[in-house]
Every structure is written in C-alpha cells, then in structure tokens.
Write a protein that holds these residues in place. Structure first.
Motif, PDB file in Angstrom:
ATOM      1  N   LEU A  99       0.831  -1.197   0.000  1.00  0.00           N
ATOM      2  CA  LEU A  99       0.000   0.000   0.000  1.00  0.00           C
ATOM      3  C   LEU A  99       0.870   1.253   0.000  1.00  0.00           C
ATOM      4  CD1 LEU A  99      -2.614   1.631   0.341  1.00  0.00           C
ATOM      5  CD2 LEU A  99      -2.500   1.146   2.800  1.00  0.00           C
ATOM      6  N   ARG A 100       1.887   1.288   0.832  1.00  0.00           N
ATOM      7  CA  ARG A 100       2.735   2.475   0.934  1.00  0.00           C
ATOM      8  C   ARG A 100       3.546   2.716  -0.329  1.00  0.00           C
ATOM      9  NH1 ARG A 100       2.997   0.146   6.034  1.00  0.00           N
ATOM     10  NH2 ARG A 100       4.942  -0.991   5.579  1.00  0.00           N
ATOM     11  N   GLU A 101       3.861   1.675  -1.067  1.00  0.00           N
ATOM     12  CA  GLU A 101       4.683   1.795  -2.272  1.00  0.00           C
ATOM     13  C   GLU A 101       3.855   2.008  -3.544  1.00  0.00           C
ATOM     14  OE1 GLU A 101       6.737  -1.884  -2.136  1.00  0.00           O
ATOM     15  OE2 GLU A 101       7.917  -1.362  -0.350  1.00  0.00           O
ATOM     16  N   LEU A 102       2.548   1.971  -3.426  1.00  0.00           N
ATOM     17  CA  LEU A 102       1.674   2.030  -4.600  1.00  0.00           C
ATOM     18  C   LEU A 102       1.660   3.430  -5.211  1.00  0.00           C
ATOM     19  CD1 LEU A 102      -0.434   0.274  -6.193  1.00  0.00           C
ATOM     20  CD2 LEU A 102      -2.176   1.387  -4.777  1.00  0.00           C
ATOM     21  N   LYS A 103       1.902   3.530  -6.500  1.00  0.00           N
ATOM     22  CA  LYS A 103       1.786   4.811  -7.209  1.00  0.00           C
ATOM     23  C   LYS A 103       0.313   5.130  -7.407  1.00  0.00           C
ATOM     24  CE  LYS A 103       2.787   7.025 -11.648  1.00  0.00           C
ATOM     25  NZ  LYS A 103       3.161   8.318 -11.071  1.00  0.00           N
ATOM     26  N   ARG A 104      -0.070   6.359  -7.106  1.00  0.00           N
ATOM     27  CA  ARG A 104      -1.466   6.771  -7.262  1.00  0.00           C
ATOM     28  C   ARG A 104      -1.666   7.335  -8.665  1.00  0.00           C
ATOM     29  NH1 ARG A 104      -0.100   4.592  -2.406  1.00  0.00           N
ATOM     30  NH2 ARG A 104      -1.733   4.885  -0.854  1.00  0.00           N
ATOM     31  N   ASP A 105      -2.503   6.684  -9.458  1.00  0.00           N
ATOM     32  CA  ASP A 105      -2.828   7.175 -10.792  1.00  0.00           C
ATOM     33  C   ASP A 105      -4.175   6.609 -11.206  1.00  0.00           C
ATOM     34  OD1 ASP A 105      -2.345   4.519 -11.583  1.00  0.00           O
ATOM     35  OD2 ASP A 105      -0.333   4.965 -12.337  1.00  0.00           O
ATOM     36  N   ASP A 106      -4.536   6.804 -12.480  1.00  0.00           N
ATOM     37  CA  ASP A 106      -5.856   6.365 -12.930  1.00  0.00           C
ATOM     38  C   ASP A 106      -5.992   4.855 -12.984  1.00  0.00           C
ATOM     39  OD1 ASP A 106      -4.039   6.213 -15.011  1.00  0.00           O
ATOM     40  OD2 ASP A 106      -5.518   6.705 -16.552  1.00  0.00           O
ATOM     41  N   LYS A 107      -4.879   4.136 -12.900  1.00  0.00           N
ATOM     42  CA  LYS A 107      -4.946   2.671 -12.928  1.00  0.00           C
ATOM     43  C   LYS A 107      -5.030   2.076 -11.524  1.00  0.00           C
ATOM     44  CE  LYS A 107      -2.385   2.338 -17.275  1.00  0.00           C
ATOM     45  NZ  LYS A 107      -2.464   3.799 -17.508  1.00  0.00           N
ATOM     46  N   THR A 108      -4.629   2.828 -10.522  1.00  0.00           N
ATOM     47  CA  THR A 108      -4.624   2.287  -9.157  1.00  0.00           C
ATOM     48  C   THR A 108      -5.696   2.900  -8.256  1.00  0.00           C
ATOM     49  OG1 THR A 108      -2.954   3.891  -8.444  1.00  0.00           O
ATOM     50  CG2 THR A 108      -2.169   1.765  -9.263  1.00  0.00           C
ATOM     51  N   LEU A 109      -6.353   3.964  -8.702  1.00  0.00           N
ATOM     52  CA  LEU A 109      -7.460   4.540  -7.948  1.00  0.00           C
ATOM     53  C   LEU A 109      -8.773   4.202  -8.636  1.00  0.00           C
ATOM     54  CD1 LEU A 109      -6.175   8.079  -6.898  1.00  0.00           C
ATOM     55  CD2 LEU A 109      -6.250   5.991  -5.535  1.00  0.00           C
ATOM     56  N   GLU A 110      -9.793   3.981  -7.847  1.00  0.00           N
ATOM     57  CA  GLU A 110     -11.106   3.641  -8.374  1.00  0.00           C
ATOM     58  C   GLU A 110     -12.182   4.249  -7.488  1.00  0.00           C
ATOM     59  OE1 GLU A 110     -11.017  -0.626  -8.291  1.00  0.00           O
ATOM     60  OE2 GLU A 110     -11.238  -0.742  -6.113  1.00  0.00           O
ATOM     61  N   LEU A 111     -13.391   4.340  -8.023  1.00  0.00           N
ATOM     62  CA  LEU A 111     -14.506   4.874  -7.249  1.00  0.00           C
ATOM     63  C   LEU A 111     -15.362   3.725  -6.736  1.00  0.00           C
ATOM     64  CD1 LEU A 111     -15.787   7.518  -6.291  1.00  0.00           C
ATOM     65  CD2 LEU A 111     -17.292   7.416  -8.280  1.00  0.00           C
ATOM     66  N   ARG A 112     -15.433   3.630  -5.410  1.00  0.00           N
ATOM     67  CA  ARG A 112     -16.262   2.635  -4.730  1.00  0.00           C
ATOM     68  C   ARG A 112     -17.625   3.264  -4.484  1.00  0.00           C
ATOM     69  NH1 ARG A 112     -14.041   1.692   1.001  1.00  0.00           N
ATOM     70  NH2 ARG A 112     -15.160   3.642   1.334  1.00  0.00           N
ATOM     71  N   LEU A 113     -18.662   2.712  -5.064  1.00  0.00           N
ATOM     72  CA  LEU A 113     -20.003   3.287  -4.987  1.00  0.00           C
ATOM     73  C   LEU A 113     -20.686   2.957  -3.669  1.00  0.00           C
ATOM     74  CD1 LEU A 113     -21.265   2.554  -8.615  1.00  0.00           C
ATOM     75  CD2 LEU A 113     -20.431   4.739  -7.691  1.00  0.00           C
ATOM     76  N   ASP A 114     -21.544   3.876  -3.225  1.00  0.00           N
ATOM     77  CA  ASP A 114     -22.326   3.674  -2.004  1.00  0.00           C
ATOM     78  C   ASP A 114     -23.647   2.973  -2.315  1.00  0.00           C
ATOM     79  OD1 ASP A 114     -20.331   5.029  -0.632  1.00  0.00           O
ATOM     80  OD2 ASP A 114     -21.350   6.962  -0.782  1.00  0.00           O
ATOM     81  N   GLU A 115     -23.566   1.947  -3.121  1.00  0.00           N
ATOM     82  CA  GLU A 115     -24.724   1.141  -3.509  1.00  0.00           C
ATOM     83  C   GLU A 115     -24.316  -0.323  -3.496  1.00  0.00           C
ATOM     84  OE1 GLU A 115     -27.761   2.242  -4.107  1.00  0.00           O
ATOM     85  OE2 GLU A 115     -27.361   4.408  -4.174  1.00  0.00           O
ATOM     86  N   VAL A 116     -25.302  -1.195  -3.361  1.00  0.00           N
ATOM     87  CA  VAL A 116     -25.014  -2.627  -3.368  1.00  0.00           C
ATOM     88  C   VAL A 116     -24.741  -3.053  -4.808  1.00  0.00           C
ATOM     89  CG1 VAL A 116     -25.849  -4.942  -2.853  1.00  0.00           C
ATOM     90  CG2 VAL A 116     -26.463  -3.033  -1.349  1.00  0.00           C
ATOM     91  N   THR A 117     -23.477  -3.307  -5.113  1.00  0.00           N
ATOM     92  CA  THR A 117     -23.098  -3.779  -6.440  1.00  0.00           C
ATOM     93  C   THR A 117     -21.795  -4.557  -6.328  1.00  0.00           C
ATOM     94  OG1 THR A 117     -22.439  -3.144  -8.678  1.00  0.00           O
ATOM     95  CG2 THR A 117     -22.016  -1.538  -6.930  1.00  0.00           C
ATOM     96  N   ARG A 118     -21.770  -5.690  -6.974  1.00  0.00           N
ATOM     97  CA  ARG A 118     -20.569  -6.541  -6.988  1.00  0.00           C
ATOM     98  C   ARG A 118     -20.154  -6.906  -8.405  1.00  0.00           C
ATOM     99  NH1 ARG A 118     -23.856  -8.337  -2.841  1.00  0.00           N
ATOM    100  NH2 ARG A 118     -22.958  -8.217  -0.727  1.00  0.00           N
ATOM    101  N   SER A 119     -20.784  -6.258  -9.394  1.00  0.00           N
ATOM    102  CA  SER A 119     -20.476  -6.588 -10.778  1.00  0.00           C
ATOM    103  C   SER A 119     -20.755  -5.390 -11.669  1.00  0.00           C
ATOM    104  CB  SER A 119     -21.329  -7.769 -11.260  1.00  0.00           C
ATOM    105  OG  SER A 119     -22.693  -7.375 -11.364  1.00  0.00           O
ATOM    106  N   ALA A 120     -20.179  -5.436 -12.872  1.00  0.00           N
ATOM    107  CA  ALA A 120     -20.440  -4.373 -13.832  1.00  0.00           C
ATOM    108  C   ALA A 120     -21.919  -4.318 -14.198  1.00  0.00           C
ATOM    109  CB  ALA A 120     -19.586  -4.597 -15.080  1.00  0.00           C
TER     110      ALA A 120
END
Length: 357
Positions: A144-165
């Motif tokens: 976690l500490r070594e992870l580069k923050r960019d568009d490939k490593t950050l994502e949006l976790r939704l406040d809704e019940v969803t486990r799939s596209a």
C-alpha cells in the motif's frame, strides 16, 4: 462569528463579506466540474437577477454581464471561471467499481479518500469514495505504501449494493457520466475558508459582491465594466472566445498559489506578473499597482511557472488587448484548499478601486 477587520480604505472600496461568503459557500456546494456547470451558472444568474442585473450566455455556455459607465469610457473585462476539477466515468470494472478519467490537472494522490458524486443521465446522483486498489493496510501491508497513485490504481467505490459491472449499469451508471468531488466547505471562526474548488469560485463570488457594491452605493465608474464567467478554464480554453468585443483591458481573477519560493499569502491579493504562458502586460500591471497603493493594500507580486489562466487562453486565441492576472492567496491549490476572508476582501477592494478610477 467575528469577521476580520476590513482594510483601511474608503467605504466605496469595500465589499460586503457576509454576502460574499454566503454566495461563495453556496457556489462551493454546487457541483460544477468542467463540462457540467449548468447548476452553478444558474445560481449566478439567480444572484444577478436579485441584484437587478441581466446576464447573457454565450453559445459556449459562459456567462457575462455589464456595469455601464459614461459614453466613450474604456471597457475593462474581468474574467473568472466557475468550472472546477473533477472526473468522468472511464470504465465500469467487473467488480462494479469505476475507473475514472481526470477533468483538469491535479495529482491523483490529492483525491484519494475523497467523497464523490456520480451524476447520472436521468438527473440522479450516486455517492462514492475514491479508494485505491490496495487500500487496506491489514491486507496489503507495505504494498500500500509503495503504490503509485494514478488512474490505474485509484477507483470509485459506490455507495450502492453492487458486486459486478452488470449491477452497476443497472443503477444507471454509464461511461461518460460526470463525477464531482465533495467540496467540504468550512468557514472557521478565525476567518479561514477551507474547501475544494476555492479555485475559482472565490473570484465569482467577489464579482457578485463588487456588482452589489457598485449598484447599491451608486459608485461612479471610470470604466465600463464587463464580468465574464468561463466554464472551461480548467482544461485550458475557457476564455478563448466570448470576451466582449469592445474590451480594452482584460483582467483575469483567479487564485494565487502559495508555497515555498512564492510571495503570495492567504491574507493578501496578488498580482501575477508571469506564469507558464510568459509575462502579462507590464503597463496594466502597473495601473493595478497604483490602484493598490491608493487603497493601501498589501499587494503581493508573484510568478507561477506551472500556471495558466483565462487571460492566457484569451491571448492565445488572438485577444488584442493588454491582460493581467490578480487574485486572492490560496494554499494547497488543486487539493483541499484554504484562503482567508482578508484575501477575498482585498481582492474585491482592488477591483472596486480600479474601476472607480
């Protein structure tokens, strides 16, 4: 709350800080990422209507209004932008979480952990939080500490019940939906305003406060004054079109960046004499310096090598007028920002002093 003391200047050069902060807090809490500014522009129009002023939309969606002076007076345009940093949905992952693409230039690390809203096509919004793909230290440890923050490593976790596209799409989420960051605007007892998007909603609120002051006090204007609110500044072409054709001077009003090696201050107004586009007009800058001296303001001068403005965009598009850049000092630009009411007051004071001649 006790507001900070106003500058020791003539009464006609003061803006109403209570009005300014009221408008600014409402603007900050109105999402307006670049390309999705309709609600914020409408709020400005409503304020103008309450002041008895009619605004005009450009075909590109910018807003402008005019305070007239005597016939034949020089015409000065002040520009600011209401669009902010944000994102769009780039992809819906198999997990149901979202990949984002940036709107505007910021470091991805500055939005990790931020609350966000996804603006669906039907008008609803869904909340979420920006997290990285290895967020839990109890699971990933040193990774976690070594992870580069960019568009490939950050994502949006939704406040809704969803486990799939498929479940996320069933919520109405689509690629291309706009995503806004929660402003988290707070006005402290000591007069500090901390929030996302002070860049550049602070200047918009100042424009409205200046307009209110001119009309209520019947300020005699030495210039015909145009105010131009752009809606694509964060992506570089906001004021490339739409500046009134009669403009004889363009003064962009935007945040002044603070940091090591910079001369700007959260309590002051700044004149930026050079940014990444090169120097601004020297003579116009000197006229603003003279206005600051008349108003007894602590005008800072500064240079921003990684900065561009609506004045830059207007010049690149062929604007045939001198241009300058001023604005209130803002700490932590393009992150969770902070300024002081002193800086808002000083910026409004400089504008009022300049237009009154």
């Amino acid at each position: 709350m006790t507001l900070p003391k106003e500058p020791a200047v003539l009464p006609d050069a003061r803006i109403n800080l209570t009005y300014t902060t009221d408008v600014l807090l409402r603007l900050l809490n109105t999402p307006s990422p670049t390309g999705f500014t309709e609600d914020a522009v409408r709020l400005i129009e409503e304020e103008l209507s309450a002041l008895g002023v009619s605004g005009e939309r450009t075909r590109k969606g910018a807003l402008r209004w005019t305070l007239p002076s005597r016939e034949g007076a020089a015409q000065v345009t002040f520009s600011a932008h209401v669009d902010t940093l944000g994102a769009m949905v780039k992809d819906i992952k198999p997990s149901g979480r979202l990949t984002l693409t940036q709107l505007g230039g910021y470091d991805w690390a500055t939005v990790e952990g931020e609350y966000a809203r996804v603006h669906l096509q039907g008008g609803r919004t869904i909340g979420g939080t920006v997290v990285n793909i290895k967020q839990s230290t109890h699971v990933f440890g040193a990774e976690l500490r070594e992870l580069k923050r960019d568009d490939k490593t950050l994502e949006l976790r939704l406040d809704e019940v969803t486990r799939s596209a498929e479940e996320t799409r069933a919520l109405g989420v689509q690629v291309g939906d706009f995503v806004s960051w929660e402003a988290r605007a707070v006005l402290t007892e000591s007069g500090y305003l901390k929030s996302r998007h002070i860049d550049n909603k602070a200047a918009v609120a100042i424009f409205l406060a200046v307009t209110k002051a001119v009309l209520e006090r019947q300020v005699s204007l030495a210039h015909t004054v145009h105010f131009f609110i752009s809606n694509y500044e964060e992506v570089g072409h906001g004021a490339s079109t739409g500046i009134p054709a009669q403009t004889s001077e363009l003064i962009a009003v935007d945040m002044a960046a603070i940091g090591p090696g910079q001369n700007s201050d959260e309590h002051c107004v700044t004149l930026c004499v050079k940014d990444s586009s090169g120097p601004y007009d020297h003579a116009l800058g000197n006229r603003l310096r003279q206005a600051a001296r008349r108003a007894k303001l602590d005008l800072r001068t500064d240079i921003y090598p990684y900065y561009g403005s609506d004045a830059s965009a207007a010049w690149r598009a062929g604007g045939d007028y001198p241009a300058a850049l001023i604005g209130p000092g803002v700490d932590a630009s393009h992150a969770y920002e902070r300024t002081h009411l002193d800086a808002l007051s000083a910026t409004g004071c400089l504008i009022l002093t300049y237009v009154a001649g």
